[in-house]
Design an enzyme around this catalytic site. Structure first.
Site, mmCIF file in Angstrom:
data_model
loop_
_atom_site.group_PDB
_atom_site.id
_atom_site.type_symbol
_atom_site.label_atom_id
_atom_site.label_comp_id
_atom_site.label_asym_id
_atom_site.label_seq_id
_atom_site.Cartn_x
_atom_site.Cartn_y
_atom_site.Cartn_z
ATOM 1 N N ARG A 153 0.862 -1.184 0.000
ATOM 2 C CA ARG A 153 0.000 0.000 0.000
ATOM 3 C C ARG A 153 0.896 1.230 0.000
ATOM 4 N NH1 ARG A 153 -2.005 -3.613 3.957
ATOM 5 N NH2 ARG A 153 -4.119 -4.388 3.517
ATOM 6 N N ARG A 194 -0.914 -2.207 -6.793
ATOM 7 C CA ARG A 194 -1.171 -3.303 -5.843
ATOM 8 C C ARG A 194 -2.058 -4.366 -6.489
ATOM 9 N NH1 ARG A 194 -1.260 -4.707 -0.361
ATOM 10 N NH2 ARG A 194 -3.303 -5.106 0.564
ATOM 11 N N TYR A 245 -9.300 -9.018 -5.401
ATOM 12 C CA TYR A 245 -8.120 -8.551 -6.123
ATOM 13 C C TYR A 245 -7.770 -9.462 -7.299
ATOM 14 C CZ TYR A 245 -6.611 -5.002 -2.718
ATOM 15 O OH TYR A 245 -6.507 -3.885 -1.932
ATOM 16 N N LYS A 284 -1.821 -2.345 7.449
ATOM 17 C CA LYS A 284 -3.196 -2.038 7.834
ATOM 18 C C LYS A 284 -3.593 -2.911 9.017
ATOM 19 C CE LYS A 284 -7.700 -1.252 5.680
ATOM 20 N NZ LYS A 284 -8.464 -1.351 4.413
ATOM 21 N N HIS A 291 -2.917 2.132 -5.925
ATOM 22 C CA HIS A 291 -3.650 0.884 -5.692
ATOM 23 C C HIS A 291 -3.747 0.055 -6.973
ATOM 24 C CE1 HIS A 291 -5.127 -0.598 -1.944
ATOM 25 N NE2 HIS A 291 -6.155 -1.177 -2.516
#
Length: 302
Positions: free
Chosen positions: A161, A249, A281, A188, A246
């Site tokens: 991130r 990612r 994802y 996170k 992102h």
């Protein structure tokens, strides 16, 4: 104070000799535990809306009925308010109650809070949400400084991130045996992890850092500037879509899954709390791995 026993977790012990803390006291303390300024700001706004909703209906914001009413109120705004915004607001309340339970300020279990919230479905990723190998190469080639190129590589090669990438210290880049790693100290949810990185990236990062002290930040740049840098470099690379940190990612997850990395391993690598998030994802990869589309019977021979 209730005595601790070997079977009672310290986090669940509530001091019955004092009055419980109020929402107004607990909320700022909870917000102070967030690592990202952006998350803190978004959660502060969400908890303010939650408190206002409870006050309007004369509900205690530390009770479950307030959570249920807020969930209904937010879902009633779908269409006028983006699903992602509603999800974030409800996630903020969910995280707040989980934290209160962890420190022993509520007996309401996190699973019960989660069951009381109606989350709008997360947006499904499509093949346009990830970059191809050629597009990643163009993006890296378009970076005009060593720092920017290495920062892009850290995000796309390790799946970090943006807040994790900008928070790296020189000493977080290390080797173990013949393999190279990045230590993410504050991911996170304040979770740690150690994604492996390619040896050539490790060597470049070491050359870049030179003789810097181990506790020095590797990239002296804030997250806002990183977002702007990524957008600028993507425009310079003439990519035909909006690209964000992102996106890198998502791209990492996509190509790791195409390379047959197991979902459980990929989930740990990305620092996801749930494998269900990882599945979001990897949807573009699963689409790419599907059986190729057969020829349509009405197609003419070329």
């Amino acid at each position: 104070m209730t005595a601790l026993t070997t079977t009672q977790p310290a986090a669940l012990v509530i001091d019955v000799g004092r009055a419980p803390l109020t929402f107004e006291v607990l909320a700022p303390r909870f917000l102070a535990t967030r690592n990202s300024d952006k998350t803190t700001s978004a959660y502060r706004r969400a908890l303010s809306l939650y408190r206002a909703c409870c006050a309007e209906r004369d509900l205690d914001p530390l009770r479950l009925d307030g959570v249920i009413v807020f969930s209904h109120q937010q879902n009633a705004q779908r269409g006028a308010v983006a699903d992602g915004t509603i999800r974030l607001r409800l996630k903020a309340v969910q995280s707040f109650f989980a934290w209160c339970y962890m420190i022993g300020e509520t007996a309401i279990k996190p699973a019960l809070v989660a069951a009381s919230l109606t989350m709008p479905p997360a947006r499904k990723l499509s093949p346009r949400d990830v970059l191809t190998v050629a597009e990643v190469q163009r993006l890296l080639a378009a970076a005009r400084s060593q720092r920017d190129r290495l920062l892009l590589r850290v995000m796309v090669d390790a799946g970090l991130r943006v807040s994790e990438a900008t928070g790296l210290a020189v000493g977080d880049i290390y080797t173990a045996g013949d393999r190279c790693y990045i230590h993410v100290a504050h991911g996170k949810g304040d979770k740690e992890r150690d994604p492996e990185i390619p040896p050539d990236l490790y060597a470049e990062l070491r050359r870049y850092a030179g003789a810097w002290r181990a506790d020095r930040r590797l990239f002296e740049v804030n997250r806002g500037n990183v977002w702007r840098m990524v957008a600028t470099v993507a425009e310079r690379a003439e990519l035909d879509r909006a690209v964000t940190p992102h996106t890198l990612r998502h791209t990492h997850a996509h190509h790791m899954r195409l390379a047959e990395m197991p979902l459980e391993v990929l989930s740990e690598r990305l620092g996801h709390a749930s494998i269900e998030t990882t599945k979001i994802y990897t949807r573009p990869a699963e689409m790419a791995r599907a059986v190729p589309l057969p020829a349509m019977p009405w197609q003419t021979a070329q």
